[in-house]
Scaffold this motif. Structure first.
Motif, short mmCIF file in Angstrom:
data_model
loop_
_atom_site.label_atom_id
_atom_site.label_comp_id
_atom_site.label_asym_id
_atom_site.label_seq_id
_atom_site.Cartn_x
_atom_site.Cartn_y
_atom_site.Cartn_z
N ILE A 120 0.86 -1.18 0.00
CA ILE A 120 0.00 0.00 0.00
C ILE A 120 0.90 1.23 0.00
O ILE A 120 1.71 1.42 0.91
N ARG A 121 0.75 2.06 -1.01
CA ARG A 121 1.52 3.31 -1.10
C ARG A 121 0.64 4.41 -0.49
O ARG A 121 -0.39 4.75 -1.04
N PHE A 122 1.10 4.92 0.63
CA PHE A 122 0.30 5.83 1.45
C PHE A 122 0.91 7.22 1.46
O PHE A 122 2.12 7.37 1.68
N ALA A 123 0.09 8.24 1.21
CA ALA A 123 0.56 9.62 1.21
C ALA A 123 -0.28 10.42 2.21
O ALA A 123 -1.50 10.33 2.20
N ALA A 124 0.39 11.19 3.06
CA ALA A 124 -0.33 11.97 4.08
C ALA A 124 0.45 13.23 4.42
O ALA A 124 1.67 13.28 4.27
N PHE A 125 -0.28 14.24 4.90
CA PHE A 125 0.37 15.48 5.33
C PHE A 125 0.98 15.30 6.71
O PHE A 125 0.65 14.37 7.45
N SER A 126 1.88 16.20 7.07
CA SER A 126 2.77 15.98 8.21
C SER A 126 2.05 15.81 9.54
O SER A 126 2.39 14.92 10.32
N THR A 127 1.06 16.68 9.85
CA THR A 127 0.44 16.59 11.17
C THR A 127 -0.31 15.28 11.35
O THR A 127 -0.27 14.68 12.43
N PHE A 128 -0.97 14.81 10.29
CA PHE A 128 -1.68 13.54 10.40
C PHE A 128 -0.69 12.39 10.55
O PHE A 128 -0.86 11.51 11.41
N ALA A 129 0.34 12.38 9.72
CA ALA A 129 1.32 11.29 9.77
C ALA A 129 2.02 11.24 11.11
O ALA A 129 2.20 10.16 11.70
N ARG A 130 2.42 12.38 11.63
CA ARG A 130 3.13 12.42 12.91
C ARG A 130 2.24 11.91 14.05
O ARG A 130 2.71 11.23 14.96
N THR A 131 0.95 12.20 13.96
CA THR A 131 0.03 11.85 15.04
C THR A 131 -0.40 10.39 15.00
O THR A 131 -0.47 9.73 16.04
N PHE A 132 -0.68 9.87 13.80
CA PHE A 132 -1.34 8.57 13.72
C PHE A 132 -0.57 7.47 12.98
O PHE A 132 -0.88 6.29 13.16
N LEU A 133 0.40 7.83 12.14
CA LEU A 133 1.05 6.80 11.33
C LEU A 133 1.84 5.78 12.14
O LEU A 133 1.72 4.57 11.89
N ASP B 136 -3.09 14.26 -6.36
CA ASP B 136 -2.46 14.07 -7.67
C ASP B 136 -1.75 12.72 -7.74
O ASP B 136 -1.77 12.05 -8.78
N ALA B 137 -1.12 12.34 -6.63
CA ALA B 137 -0.40 11.06 -6.61
C ALA B 137 -1.36 9.89 -6.76
O ALA B 137 -1.05 8.90 -7.45
N VAL B 138 -2.53 9.98 -6.14
CA VAL B 138 -3.53 8.91 -6.30
C VAL B 138 -4.07 8.90 -7.72
O VAL B 138 -4.22 7.84 -8.34
N ALA B 139 -4.34 10.08 -8.27
CA ALA B 139 -4.88 10.16 -9.63
C ALA B 139 -3.92 9.58 -10.65
O ALA B 139 -4.34 8.92 -11.61
N SER B 140 -2.62 9.81 -10.46
CA SER B 140 -1.62 9.31 -11.41
C SER B 140 -1.07 7.94 -11.01
O SER B 140 -0.11 7.47 -11.59
#
Length: 298
Positions: A94-107, A135-139
């Motif tokens: 699974i290729r997962f992309a997330a912004f910093s605050t979410f990733a730092r808190t929950f990843l 964009d990454a999901v779309a492509s």
């Protein structure tokens, strides 16, 4: 038979708007992109591209062809999901992309639980801002993207995407010192996220709704930096509650301020969604990952 790799290249060009941008995203030369698209036009027997100023756009035939490519890929991803569901163990990448605050808190906790429950699933992570992640999901450079949606600032809907509600994050106004009135807010320097982002649009709109035009002196996509500027006494900022996860708030001087009107307080939140493509979201690994992600974020 049209070459499928060239068809996906045509689709990427539609997303990017230029040969140069397409080449940059794919990590190949612009001349290589042009050569492959020229071969695709020869295979199709019709013009698929046209020049508009410095940009290259698709002709009606090119756009129709890309729509068929999207349909074909969705079917293929759905078929792959059905095959994976027949396996005795949940596995895959699974290729997962997330912004910093979410990733730092929950990843970190999500990865820990996934490795325990589904050790054969590999999570590849890339930190991206919401528009970049979409964009990454779309492509098809990512399978799952985290995006936020602010009150009164809806994100565009894409028929090829499926979104899953994950959590809601409270937005707060933090000041370097107490103020006696809204008028004093206009005198403070503010830290905002960059112009053109939904976060900037929401913050600017909220300030105007309060009755003042913000004096934005600091432009950064990093909410942690916004907090540090507030704590240092040099800026005010809108901070998502998520940014305080694991943060030592004992240092510095930060004052939380709330508007008086209920309707304004009720608008101070953002919803967080996971977005994936139709077809691929049916994969057992993706479904399990989203379930655990939602549990961790709840």
């Amino acid at each position: 038979m049209l070459d499928f790799k060239r068809l996906t290249l045509l689709r990427e060009l539609q997303l990017r708007g230029s040969i140069a941008a397409t080449a940059r995203v794919l990590g190949i030369s612009a001349s290589a992109v042009s050569q492959q698209l020229a071969k695709l036009e020869a295979e199709a027997g019709l013009p698929l591209l046209e020049q508009v100023g410095r940009n290259t756009r698709l002709t009606p035939a090119g756009r129709q062809l890309v729509s068929r490519v999207d349909e074909a890929v969705t079917v293929l991803e759905g078929a792959t999901a059905e095959l994976e569901a027949r396996r005795s163990r949940v596995q895959g990448v699974i290729r997962f992309a997330a912004f910093s605050t979410f990733a730092r808190t929950f990843l970190p906790e999500t990865l820990r639980r996934m490795s325990r429950v589904h050790p054969d699933v590999v999570i590849e992570f890339t930190q991206l801002e919401p528009h970049e992640a979409l964009d990454a999901v779309a492509s098809r450079r990512a399978d799952v993207a985290m995006v936020d949606e602010f009150t009164h600032i809806p994100r565009r809907a894409d028929a090829g995407f499926v979104r899953t509600a994950i959590t809601r994050d409270r937005m707060e106004i933090h000041l370097p010192h107490p103020v006696a009135s809204v008028a004093e807010l206009a005198e403070l320097p503010w830290a905002f996220e960059p112009r053109g982002t939904d976060a900037y649009a929401w913050s600017h709109r909220f300030c105007r709704d309060l009755g003042f035009e913000p004096k934005v002196l600091f432009d950064s996509p990093d909410p942690r930096l916004h907090y540090e500027l507030v704590a240092a006494g040099v800026a005010a900022a809108f901070l998502p509650r998520m940014v305080f996860h694991g943060l030592d708030t004992a240092t510095g001087s930060v004052v939380r301020w709330e508007p008086e009107e209920d309707r304004q307080r009720e608008a101070m939140f953002r919803d967080i969604y996971a977005v994936g493509r139709r077809g691929s979201h049916l994969r057992p690994a993706t479904k399990s990952f989203l379930q655990i992600l939602r549990e961790v974020a709840s």
